[in-house]
Design a protein around this motif. Structure first.
Motif, PDB file in Angstrom:
ATOM      1  N   LEU A   7       4.378  -2.104   2.676  1.00 11.39           N
ATOM      2  CA  LEU A   7       5.494  -1.177   2.867  1.00 11.39           C
ATOM      3  C   LEU A   7       6.341  -1.556   4.078  1.00 11.39           C
ATOM      4  N   LEU A   8       5.724  -2.240   5.031  1.00 13.17           N
ATOM      5  CA  LEU A   8       6.484  -2.686   6.205  1.00 13.17           C
ATOM      6  C   LEU A   8       7.541  -3.717   5.829  1.00 13.17           C
ATOM      7  N   ASN A   9       7.338  -4.416   4.733  1.00 12.17           N
ATOM      8  CA  ASN A   9       8.301  -5.430   4.287  1.00 12.17           C
ATOM      9  C   ASN A   9       9.567  -4.812   3.702  1.00 12.17           C
ATOM     10  N   ALA A  10       9.509  -3.548   3.346  1.00 15.03           N
ATOM     11  CA  ALA A  10      10.661  -2.908   2.709  1.00 15.03           C
ATOM     12  C   ALA A  10      11.861  -2.835   3.649  1.00 15.03           C
ATOM     13  N   LYS A  11      11.626  -2.650   4.931  1.00 12.15           N
ATOM     14  CA  LYS A  11      12.677  -2.594   5.960  1.00 12.15           C
ATOM     15  C   LYS A  11      13.608  -1.398   5.822  1.00 12.15           C
ATOM     16  N   CYS A  12      13.609  -0.727   4.700  1.00 11.19           N
ATOM     17  CA  CYS A  12      14.496   0.408   4.469  1.00 11.19           C
ATOM     18  C   CYS A  12      13.665   1.685   4.428  1.00 11.19           C
ATOM     19  N   PRO A  13      13.897   2.610   5.363  1.00 14.39           N
ATOM     20  CA  PRO A  13      13.104   3.844   5.379  1.00 14.39           C
ATOM     21  C   PRO A  13      13.173   4.647   4.078  1.00 14.39           C
ATOM     22  N   ILE A  14      14.304   4.634   3.410  1.00  7.94           N
ATOM     23  CA  ILE A  14      14.424   5.363   2.142  1.00  7.94           C
ATOM     24  C   ILE A  14      13.523   4.719   1.089  1.00  7.94           C
ATOM     25  N   ALA A  15      13.500   3.398   1.045  1.00  8.76           N
ATOM     26  CA  ALA A  15      12.649   2.694   0.079  1.00  8.76           C
ATOM     27  C   ALA A  15      11.176   2.968   0.353  1.00  8.76           C
ATOM     28  N   VAL A  16      10.802   3.001   1.622  1.00  8.48           N
ATOM     29  CA  VAL A  16       9.412   3.293   1.973  1.00  8.48           C
ATOM     30  C   VAL A  16       9.047   4.705   1.521  1.00  8.48           C
ATOM     31  N   THR A  17       9.923   5.669   1.815  1.00 12.45           N
ATOM     32  CA  THR A  17       9.673   7.054   1.411  1.00 12.45           C
ATOM     33  C   THR A  17       9.537   7.144  -0.102  1.00 12.45           C
ATOM     34  N   GLN A  18      10.429   6.481  -0.807  1.00 11.45           N
ATOM     35  CA  GLN A  18      10.387   6.503  -2.269  1.00 11.45           C
ATOM     36  C   GLN A  18       9.066   5.932  -2.783  1.00 11.45           C
ATOM     37  N   CYS A  19       8.612   4.836  -2.200  1.00 10.16           N
ATOM     38  CA  CYS A  19       7.346   4.227  -2.633  1.00 10.16           C
ATOM     39  C   CYS A  19       6.165   5.166  -2.392  1.00 10.16           C
ATOM     40  N   VAL A  20       6.169   5.857  -1.271  1.00  9.96           N
ATOM     41  CA  VAL A  20       5.042   6.712  -0.913  1.00  9.96           C
ATOM     42  C   VAL A  20       4.976   7.959  -1.793  1.00  9.96           C
ATOM     43  N   VAL A  21       6.114   8.544  -2.134  1.00 17.41           N
ATOM     44  CA  VAL A  21       6.082   9.796  -2.897  1.00 17.41           C
ATOM     45  C   VAL A  21       6.414   9.612  -4.368  1.00 17.41           C
ATOM     46  N   ALA A  22       6.604   8.364  -4.809  1.00 17.95           N
ATOM     47  CA  ALA A  22       6.878   8.113  -6.221  1.00 17.95           C
ATOM     48  C   ALA A  22       5.666   8.524  -7.043  1.00 17.95           C
ATOM     49  N   GLY A  23       5.920   9.207  -8.105  1.00 16.64           N
ATOM     50  CA  GLY A  23       4.859   9.721  -8.969  1.00 16.64           C
ATOM     51  C   GLY A  23       5.259  11.111  -9.398  1.00 16.64           C
ATOM     52  N   LYS A  24       5.052  11.404 -10.639  1.00 14.50           N
ATOM     53  CA  LYS A  24       5.529  12.661 -11.210  1.00 14.50           C
ATOM     54  C   LYS A  24       5.026  13.890 -10.463  1.00 14.50           C
ATOM     55  N   TRP A  25       3.817  13.846  -9.899  1.00 11.61           N
ATOM     56  CA  TRP A  25       3.193  15.045  -9.350  1.00 11.61           C
ATOM     57  C   TRP A  25       3.027  15.037  -7.840  1.00 11.61           C
ATOM     58  N   LYS A  26       3.305  13.932  -7.167  1.00 12.27           N
ATOM     59  CA  LYS A  26       3.001  13.850  -5.735  1.00 12.27           C
ATOM     60  C   LYS A  26       3.724  14.907  -4.910  1.00 12.27           C
TER      61      LYS A  26
END
Length: 120
Positions: A7-26
């Motif tokens: 996730l550190l490679n994403a460099k974009c805070p929005i992309a990191v947030t999206q990766c962490v909370v992606a999922g229908k129920w999270k």
């Protein structure tokens, strides 16, 4: 807990947030935990449409990413509780804004749908 270093490679805070909370129920799971720890079956009752295996998967991913904590009590029968971590609690500020926006959007939809469904 093995955090995802990639996730550190994403460099974009929005992309990191999206990766962490992606999922229908999270997001809904996080929202349900805002009032305190819950056991698996409590969450299952609060989310009746989620499959048990998918709830397990979403909880594991949220735990892996550090948003929730899984506490296992050494009792018989086994007792496990899920709660928000410090960083998970901080995410609730975002959830509050999402709730506000969602409420406004529902009103917008109701207004627009009513306007479009009126007979001419």
């Amino acid at each position: 807990m093995e955090l995802r270093k990639e996730l550190l490679n994403a460099k974009c805070p929005i992309a990191v947030t999206q990766c962490v909370v992606a999922g229908k129920w999270k997001l809904v799971i996080i929202w349900q935990l805002r009032e305190g720890p819950k056991r698996f079956n409590e969450l299952k009752r609060l989310l009746p449409d989620i499959r048990q295996g998918y709830l397990t998967q979403q909880l594991r991913e949220l735990e892996r990413d550090g948003l929730i904590h899984r506490e296992v009590y050494n009792v018989v029968p086994p007792k496990v509780e899920y709660s928000l971590t410090e960083i998970g609690i901080k995410f609730l500020k975002i959830m509050d804004k999402m709730y506000e926006w969602g409420s406004e959007y529902i009103k917008f939809l109701e207004k627009e749908i009513n306007l479009n469904n009126k007979p001419v």
